[in-house]
Design an enzyme around this catalytic site. Sequence first.
Site, PDB file in Angstrom:
ATOM      1  N   TYR A  27      33.211 -14.185 -29.120  1.00  0.00           N
ATOM      2  CA  TYR A  27      31.586 -14.226 -28.835  1.00  0.00           C
ATOM      3  C   TYR A  27      31.029 -15.309 -28.956  1.00  0.00           C
ATOM      4  O   TYR A  27      31.428 -16.442 -29.870  1.00  0.00           O
ATOM      5  CB  TYR A  27      31.028 -13.334 -30.157  1.00  0.00           C
ATOM      6  CG  TYR A  27      30.872 -11.761 -30.089  1.00  0.00           C
ATOM      7  CD1 TYR A  27      30.581 -11.019 -28.900  1.00  0.00           C
ATOM      8  CD2 TYR A  27      31.485 -11.139 -30.946  1.00  0.00           C
ATOM      9  CE1 TYR A  27      30.557  -9.675 -28.811  1.00  0.00           C
ATOM     10  CE2 TYR A  27      31.732  -9.699 -30.908  1.00  0.00           C
ATOM     11  CZ  TYR A  27      31.171  -9.031 -29.792  1.00  0.00           C
ATOM     12  OH  TYR A  27      31.172  -7.660 -29.881  1.00  0.00           O
ATOM     13  N   LYS A  72      33.061  -1.674 -63.054  1.00  0.00           N
ATOM     14  CA  LYS A  72      31.866  -1.288 -62.128  1.00  0.00           C
ATOM     15  C   LYS A  72      32.267  -1.163 -60.896  1.00  0.00           C
ATOM     16  O   LYS A  72      33.417  -2.221 -60.473  1.00  0.00           O
ATOM     17  CB  LYS A  72      30.584  -2.140 -62.756  1.00  0.00           C
ATOM     18  CG  LYS A  72      30.844  -3.499 -62.506  1.00  0.00           C
ATOM     19  CD  LYS A  72      29.696  -4.273 -63.298  1.00  0.00           C
ATOM     20  CE  LYS A  72      29.833  -5.686 -62.969  1.00  0.00           C
ATOM     21  NZ  LYS A  72      28.980  -6.565 -63.948  1.00  0.00           N
TER      22      LYS A  72
HETATM   23  C1  LIG Z   1      29.766  -7.335 -64.477  1.00  0.00           C
HETATM   24  C2  LIG Z   1      29.495  -7.631 -65.884  1.00  0.00           C
HETATM   25  C3  LIG Z   1      30.391  -8.089 -66.725  1.00  0.00           C
HETATM   26  C4  LIG Z   1      31.739  -8.493 -66.228  1.00  0.00           C
HETATM   27  O1  LIG Z   1      31.420  -9.729 -65.776  1.00  0.00           O
HETATM   28  P1  LIG Z   1      32.627 -10.474 -65.314  1.00  0.00           P
HETATM   29  O2  LIG Z   1      32.139 -11.855 -64.799  1.00  0.00           O
HETATM   30  O3  LIG Z   1      32.868 -10.168 -63.828  1.00  0.00           O
HETATM   31  O4  LIG Z   1      33.789 -10.579 -66.307  1.00  0.00           O
HETATM   32  C5  LIG Z   1      30.393  -7.884 -68.206  1.00  0.00           C
HETATM   33  N1  LIG Z   1      29.170  -7.379 -68.860  1.00  0.00           N
HETATM   34  C6  LIG Z   1      27.878  -6.997 -67.981  1.00  0.00           C
HETATM   35  C7  LIG Z   1      26.823  -6.593 -68.540  1.00  0.00           C
HETATM   36  C8  LIG Z   1      28.212  -7.071 -66.742  1.00  0.00           C
HETATM   37  O5  LIG Z   1      27.214  -6.879 -65.726  1.00  0.00           O
END
Ligand SMILES: *Cc1c(COP(=O)(O)O)cnc(C)c1O
Length: 356
Positions: free
Chosen positions: A245, A35
Site C-alpha cells: 500500500y 485482567k
Molecule cells: C493493571 C493494574 C495492576 C497491575 O499493573 P501492572 O503494571 O501490569 O503490574 C495492579 N493494580 C491495578 C489497580 C491495576 O489496574
Amino acid sequence: MARARLTIDLDAIASNWRALASIAGPRVETAAVLKADAYGLGADRVGPALAAAGARSFFVALAEEGAALRAALGPGPSIRVLGGLMPGDAALCREATLTPCLNSPAQLAEFEAELPGARCALQIDSGMRRLGFAPAELTACAGRLRALRPDLVMSHLACADVPGHPCNAVQLDRFTEGSALFPGVPRSLAATPGTLLGPAWHFDLVRPGIGLFGGLPFAAALPVVRLALPVIQTRAVAPGEPVGYGAAWTAERPSVVATVSGGYADGLLRAIASGGVALYAGETACPLIGRVSMDLLTVDVTDLAEVPAELEILNAHQGVDDLARAAGTIGYEILTSLGDRYERVYKGAASRLDPA
Ligand SMILES: *Cc1c(COP(=O)(O)O)cnc(C)c1O
C-alpha cells in the site's frame, strides 16, 4: 503451517511470578493481576499455572472476567474485581464468589443493599484520580466501610514506572494516611512498577500484572510469548519496484520479498512499520518493509539462503516492548492487542494442567 502461532510459555510466567515474589519477600503476599484475559494470554491457562506456582490472590477488571477465572481456578483463591461493584454485577459476584473492590460511595451503597455479608475490598484514591474513594468520601464513609470488614485496602500508583517522580511520595503518604482508618486490614499499593520501587511500597500484598508476562518495567522478566507467522508467498522484486500500500517501500537492489500472514487486525499495529522491526528466520533478522496491512506483512528476505515456512515477529530477540517502542506505545498494549486469529499453544510443565 496453516495459521500464525502464538506460543505462550506458562513456566516463564510462573518463573516471573516467583521472581517478583522473591523481590517482595516472604512477609508480603504476591498476587497476580489477570485482567483483560491475563493481558491477552488466556486467564483460563495462566490462572491455574500461577495457582500451581503458589499464587492465592488474583485480580481482574470486570466481574465477567472474574467469573471466567473462577471457573478455571475452582473455589480456593481470592478473586478481586478492580472495577468494583458495577450495577448488575451483584449476582455474578455472589455466584462466582468474587470480591469487589469498592471504589465509591455509590458502590458502597450498592454493596450494602445487594451483597450483605459478602466479602469486599476497598480502593482509595491516593492521587491518581481514576478509581477509589477520595479523601473526604473516605472520612465520611469510614464507619460503614469498617463495618463491612474489608479484606484489603488498596490504592494504585500513577507514576511508579518513574522512580523518584514526586507523585509517588505524595501517593505513599496519602495511602498511609487513608489506610490508617482501617487498622488491621491488609494493605496493597504496588503493581509491577511499585514492586520494583522497594520495600516501602510493598505493604502486605503486591499486585503485579505486566511483570508476569515479560513486559517492562520488569527488565529481568523471562520472555513469555513467541509469535510465528507463516510465509504465504515470496516474489522477486527488481530495483525501482514498489511493494505494498502507498508504494511505501521500493527495492534498491534485486530483492526477494516474503508476504506473511499477520497484520494490524492481529495486533501487529500499523505504526510498527516505521520502527525498525524485523522478522526472524532463526537468528537472522529480516527487515519488515512497506506498510502493515490488515492481514499481511511484507518482509525483505533477500539475504536468506532459503526462505523458511515461517518467520517470527516476537521471540527472545524481539519482545513486546520492542514492538511497542516501534509503534510508540507500551508492551501492555501490544500484548492485549494480540488477536484471536492465532493458534495459541501453551508450553511448559504448567501447560499440562487442565483448565478446571
Ligand atoms: C493493571 C493494574 C495492576 C497491575 O499493573 P501492572 O503494571 O501490569 O503490574 C495492579 N493494580 C491495578 C489497580 C491495576 O489496574
